[in-house]
Write a protein that holds these residues in place. Sequence first.
Motif, PDB file in Angstrom:
ATOM      1  N   VAL A 157       0.775   1.552 -11.988  1.00  0.00           N
ATOM      2  CA  VAL A 157       1.631   0.876 -11.488  1.00  0.00           C
ATOM      3  C   VAL A 157       0.938  -0.620 -10.928  1.00  0.00           C
ATOM      4  CG1 VAL A 157       3.393   0.333  -9.623  1.00  0.00           C
ATOM      5  CG2 VAL A 157       3.154   2.670 -11.194  1.00  0.00           C
ATOM      6  N   SER A 158      -0.111  -0.316 -10.248  1.00  0.00           N
ATOM      7  CA  SER A 158      -0.699  -1.670  -9.589  1.00  0.00           C
ATOM      8  C   SER A 158      -0.880  -2.748 -10.715  1.00  0.00           C
ATOM      9  CB  SER A 158      -2.006  -1.180  -8.794  1.00  0.00           C
ATOM     10  OG  SER A 158      -2.958  -0.924  -9.606  1.00  0.00           O
ATOM     11  N   MET A 159      -1.592  -2.032 -11.698  1.00  0.00           N
ATOM     12  CA  MET A 159      -2.012  -2.778 -13.030  1.00  0.00           C
ATOM     13  C   MET A 159      -0.787  -3.613 -13.465  1.00  0.00           C
ATOM     14  SD  MET A 159      -5.426  -1.271 -14.734  1.00  0.00           S
ATOM     15  CE  MET A 159      -4.565   0.373 -14.873  1.00  0.00           C
TER      16      MET A 159
ATOM     17  N   ARG B 269       0.734  -1.139  -0.138  1.00  0.00           N
ATOM     18  CA  ARG B 269       0.065  -0.095   0.144  1.00  0.00           C
ATOM     19  C   ARG B 269       0.982   1.140  -0.103  1.00  0.00           C
ATOM     20  NH1 ARG B 269      -3.569   2.425   4.855  1.00  0.00           N
ATOM     21  NH2 ARG B 269      -1.526   2.228   5.902  1.00  0.00           N
ATOM     22  N   THR B 270       1.732   1.400   0.879  1.00  0.00           N
ATOM     23  CA  THR B 270       2.827   2.384   0.903  1.00  0.00           C
ATOM     24  C   THR B 270       3.606   2.583  -0.292  1.00  0.00           C
ATOM     25  OG1 THR B 270       3.029   2.127   3.273  1.00  0.00           O
ATOM     26  CG2 THR B 270       4.659   3.624   2.042  1.00  0.00           C
TER      27      THR B 270
ATOM     28  N   ALA C 131     -10.940  -3.116  -7.175  1.00  0.00           N
ATOM     29  CA  ALA C 131     -11.447  -4.551  -7.936  1.00  0.00           C
ATOM     30  C   ALA C 131     -11.252  -4.095  -9.399  1.00  0.00           C
ATOM     31  CB  ALA C 131     -13.005  -4.656  -7.626  1.00  0.00           C
ATOM     32  N   VAL C 132     -11.591  -2.935  -9.897  1.00  0.00           N
ATOM     33  CA  VAL C 132     -11.641  -2.638 -11.383  1.00  0.00           C
ATOM     34  C   VAL C 132      -9.995  -2.708 -11.697  1.00  0.00           C
ATOM     35  CG1 VAL C 132     -11.818  -0.915 -13.123  1.00  0.00           C
ATOM     36  CG2 VAL C 132     -13.485  -1.350 -11.491  1.00  0.00           C
ATOM     37  N   TYR C 133      -9.216  -2.071 -10.797  1.00  0.00           N
ATOM     38  CA  TYR C 133      -7.565  -1.970 -11.376  1.00  0.00           C
ATOM     39  C   TYR C 133      -7.208  -3.416 -11.038  1.00  0.00           C
ATOM     40  CZ  TYR C 133      -8.125   3.040 -10.651  1.00  0.00           C
ATOM     41  OH  TYR C 133      -8.670   4.273 -10.908  1.00  0.00           O
ATOM     42  N   SER C 134      -7.477  -4.043 -10.091  1.00  0.00           N
ATOM     43  CA  SER C 134      -7.080  -5.657  -9.780  1.00  0.00           C
ATOM     44  C   SER C 134      -7.256  -6.636 -11.114  1.00  0.00           C
ATOM     45  CB  SER C 134      -7.561  -6.195  -8.508  1.00  0.00           C
ATOM     46  OG  SER C 134      -6.795  -5.246  -7.459  1.00  0.00           O
TER      47      SER C 134
ATOM     48  N   ILE D 295      -1.712  -7.275  -3.890  1.00  0.00           N
ATOM     49  CA  ILE D 295      -2.003  -6.284  -4.818  1.00  0.00           C
ATOM     50  C   ILE D 295      -3.365  -5.942  -4.584  1.00  0.00           C
ATOM     51  CG2 ILE D 295      -1.754  -4.976  -6.960  1.00  0.00           C
ATOM     52  CD1 ILE D 295       0.227  -7.269  -7.785  1.00  0.00           C
ATOM     53  N   THR D 296      -4.098  -6.856  -4.618  1.00  0.00           N
ATOM     54  CA  THR D 296      -5.808  -6.643  -4.768  1.00  0.00           C
ATOM     55  C   THR D 296      -6.037  -6.033  -3.410  1.00  0.00           C
ATOM     56  OG1 THR D 296      -5.910  -8.776  -5.955  1.00  0.00           O
ATOM     57  CG2 THR D 296      -8.008  -7.852  -4.846  1.00  0.00           C
TER      58      THR D 296
END
Length: 232
Positions: A61-63, A48-49, A94-97, A80-81
Motif C-alpha cells: 500500500v505504501s508503494m 503511519r496509523t 527507504a527500500v519501500y519508498s 509516506i517516506t
Amino acid sequence: MNKKQITVLLVAAFALIFIGLYFLVPTVAEQVNKATNLLLRADINGMRTYLRNFGIWAPIVSMALMVFQSLAAPLPAFVITFANAWIFGWVMGAVYSWTGAMIGASLCFIIAKAFGRPVIEKMVGKKSLEKTDRFFDKYGKHSVMIARLLPIVPFDIISYAAGLTTMGFWEFFWATGLGQLPATIIYSWLGENMSPSAKYALWALSGFLILLVVSLAIKKRFDQKLVGDNHV
C-alpha cells in the motif's frame, strides 16, 4: 499495432479500471480520499496509523501511494517516506519508498512518451513545462540527476518532461534512482528516529534543509563544470 499504441491502450485501460473502482466501489473511494487527505495535510502520524491498518499489505500500500502521489501532484512524498521509516525502520522504509518512487517516475516517463506534449501540458500546465524545458536546456544529460537532488523541484514534472525528450528510459531510470537516494535516505533516517510525541513538522523541515544545503552544493559544482566546459 506498434509499441506506442500498445502503451497508450494499457495506460488508458488502467486509468479506466481505477476510475471505475473509485466510483463503483465505495471502499476504494473511501481509502483513496483518506490517503489523499492525509497527504494534503502532511499528517505523518496519521499516515503511519493508516498504513499499519493494512497489516502485511502495508508495504504494498505504501508503494502504491508513492506511485499515486507521483502521478497526482502536488501531493508530498516525504509524508509516506517518514511514515515508512517509522513503521519498518529506516532501511526497509527507504527500500519501500525508493521502489514506489521509481515505479511512479517510470510511469510518468512512459505516459509522456506515449501521449506526447499536448496531453502532458494539460496535466501539469504549459508554464510549468516550459520552465522545466529551460532547465533541461541548461543542464542537458545531467538534468534529471540534478532535479532529483533538489527538493524544491517537483518530482512528477521532471519525470513527464524527461519523457518528452530524446532521453532513453534506462538513462532516465538510473539518473532518477541515484538522484532520489539522498532524499530517501535522509528522510528515512530522520523518520526512524522520530518519536510518536515528536513535532514531526520540525523533523520534516530539518530533513528538507539538510537536503537543500547538500543539493545546492552539488548543483553549484555542476554549474561550475558547465561554465568550464563552455570556455573550453
